[in-house]
Design an enzyme around this catalytic site. Structure first.
Site, short mmCIF file in Angstrom:
data_model
loop_
_atom_site.label_atom_id
_atom_site.label_comp_id
_atom_site.label_asym_id
_atom_site.label_seq_id
_atom_site.Cartn_x
_atom_site.Cartn_y
_atom_site.Cartn_z
CG HIS A 154 34.17 15.95 17.08
ND1 HIS A 154 33.36 15.70 16.00
CD2 HIS A 154 35.17 16.77 16.62
CE1 HIS A 154 33.84 16.31 14.93
NE2 HIS A 154 34.92 16.98 15.27
CG HIS A 188 38.43 14.41 13.29
ND1 HIS A 188 39.31 15.31 12.74
CD2 HIS A 188 37.35 15.14 13.63
CE1 HIS A 188 38.78 16.52 12.78
NE2 HIS A 188 37.58 16.45 13.30
CD GLU A 195 35.33 15.22 10.46
OE1 GLU A 195 34.84 15.11 11.58
OE2 GLU A 195 35.63 16.33 9.98
C1 GLA Z 1 35.29 18.94 12.83
C2 GLA Z 1 34.48 20.17 12.97
C3 GLA Z 1 35.36 21.34 12.95
C4 GLA Z 1 36.43 21.24 13.99
C5 GLA Z 1 37.21 20.02 13.80
C6 GLA Z 1 38.24 19.83 14.89
O1 GLA Z 1 35.69 18.72 11.55
O2 GLA Z 1 33.48 20.29 11.99
O3 GLA Z 1 34.57 22.49 13.16
O4 GLA Z 1 35.85 21.18 15.26
O5 GLA Z 1 36.36 18.91 13.77
O6 GLA Z 1 39.00 20.92 15.12
#
Ligand code: GLA
Length: 382
Positions: A136, A210, A348
């Site tokens: 991210h 997110h 997402e």
């Molecule tokens: C995303 C990732 C997950 C996790 C979340 C946050 O969805 O794919 O593995 O890192 O963010 O916790």
């Protein structure tokens, strides 16, 4: 709502904020204009604002910090509102411990293997913040930055434009990235996100949102009874570090088959090796429609108990569906209850994880002179 508000104010008092600056204080006026109020201050004194918007029956609160959706309220089939987005009541919690609750994600949604990629013969080392990988956008991604927010009303739409410029080399990424994200609430109550970015050097970009959804209301328990459909016949299997192997695997006969509505919980305990890596579902679905110029419907999430339904349309080729696996009972949410595994799920819309290292995946490269543009629309009904 009373309980929520008391909890927020109690939390605010504990960190020395006045009631007027607490997270629950901003209310949309109902005349259509977004309403701004102080949410808190960062350690360096920077003020963080909360913007409240309401249109078409949807109520949204957005923070200038991380472009975070702090709450999103929609009615059930009897008109009763609930906040369907997991979050916190105070800025301090967002800064100290948020697992990306409601945040804008950049420059790159999801993981880049070993936090490294090569573009035009140059290798770039990114900020590594998830084992040996970059997740991210790295340790200080867009979710941890303060955005410039400009409210607007346009015809029957209301919204916010969020601006941020990432400097060349930030978190290891090349290029000055000028980013504009527009959150629009339409007169039908749809929440539309338009992402745009330009660069002055070749770089990679993959922006997403997110939000952790729980259509029965955050703090109401798990999302395992929610019914989900995803218009995808393939997904991208991962290795133990949650990096795609490069394969596009078929979903039929696997827990990854959401082509027909199925509850999230139905297959979540199946002993499939892919479910062990991320303690549940945490994968990218390769959407059947692929990359499109206009947003097309790709997923529907429905809570049978309240009737609340979320439909998602996007221009993007991928959907990361994360079943809230890492929520582990250590966070107290905005409604004053503890979040446990599966209490929210993320959908997402984005390009595939690790695309900069996977030549067969749709490209995430952005070059000077090009404009990155993607759109995702969330529609609600009950
Ligand atoms: C995303 C990732 C997950 C996790 C979340 C946050 O969805 O794919 O593995 O890192 O963010 O916790």
């Amino acid at each position: 709502m009373e309980l929520n508000r008391r909890t927020v104010l109690a939390g605010a008092a504990a960190v020395g904020l006045t009631a007027a600056t607490a997270g629950g204080a901003a209310h949309a006026t109902g005349d259509g204009k977004p309403v701004k109020s102080l949410f808190g201050k960062l350690a360096d004194g920077t003020k963080v604002y909360s913007w409240a918007l309401e249109n078409g029956g949807t109520r949204l609160k957005v923070l200038s910090y991380g472009g975070i959706v702090q709450s999103l309220e929609i009615p059930d089939r009897r008109g009763r509102y609930a906040n369907v987005s997991l979050g916190f009541g105070t800025l301090e919690d967002y800064v100290a411990k948020s697992p990306y609750f409601g945040a804008l994600i950049g420059r790159y949604g999801n993981r880049i293997g070993k936090g490294r990629f090569t573009l035009d013969g140059r290798t770039y080392q990114l900020s590594v913040n998830d084992g040996e990988n970059s997740l991210h956008g790295g340790a200080q991604g867009f979710d941890k930055r303060v955005w410039d927010v400009e409210p607007f009303t346009r015809g029957s739409d209301v919204g916010l434009r969020l601006y941020r410029t990432g400097v060349d080399g930030e978190m290891g990424y090349p290029g000055t990235l000028r980013t504009k994200v527009t959150y629009t609430l339409t007169r039908h109550g749809d929440w539309r996100i338009d992402y745009a970015a330009t660069t002055d050097k070749a770089t990679v970009v993959n922006l997403t949102s997110h939000v952790y959804w729980n259509l029965a209301g955050e703090s109401s328990g798990t999302i395992h009874d929610h019914e989900l459909t995803i218009a995808a016949s393939r997904y991208t299997p991962v290795d133990s570090g949650l990096i795609p192997t490069g394969e596009l695997a078929r979903v039929p006969g696997t827990p990854f088959d959401f082509r027909r509505a199925k509850t999230v919980g139905e297959d979540i305990r199946v002993a499939h090796p892919q479910l062990l890596y991320g303690q549940g579902l945490d994968h990218n679905w390769a959407l059947d429609k692929g990359l499109t110029a206009r947003p097309e419907h790709i997923a529907t999430l429905r809570d049978p108990s309240s009737g609340r339904t979320l439909r998602i349309a996007t221009t993007e080729p991928g959907l990361q569906f994360y079943s809230g696996n890492f929520l582990d009972g250590t966070l107290v949410g905005s409604g004053g209850t503890v979040y446990r595994q599966g209490d929210g799920l993320c959908l997402e819309t984005q390009h595939f994880p690790d695309s900069p290292n996977q030549p067969s995946f749709p490209s995430t490269v952005l070059r000077p002179g090009q404009t990155y543009r993607t759109t995702t629309v969330h529609s609600f009904s009950a």
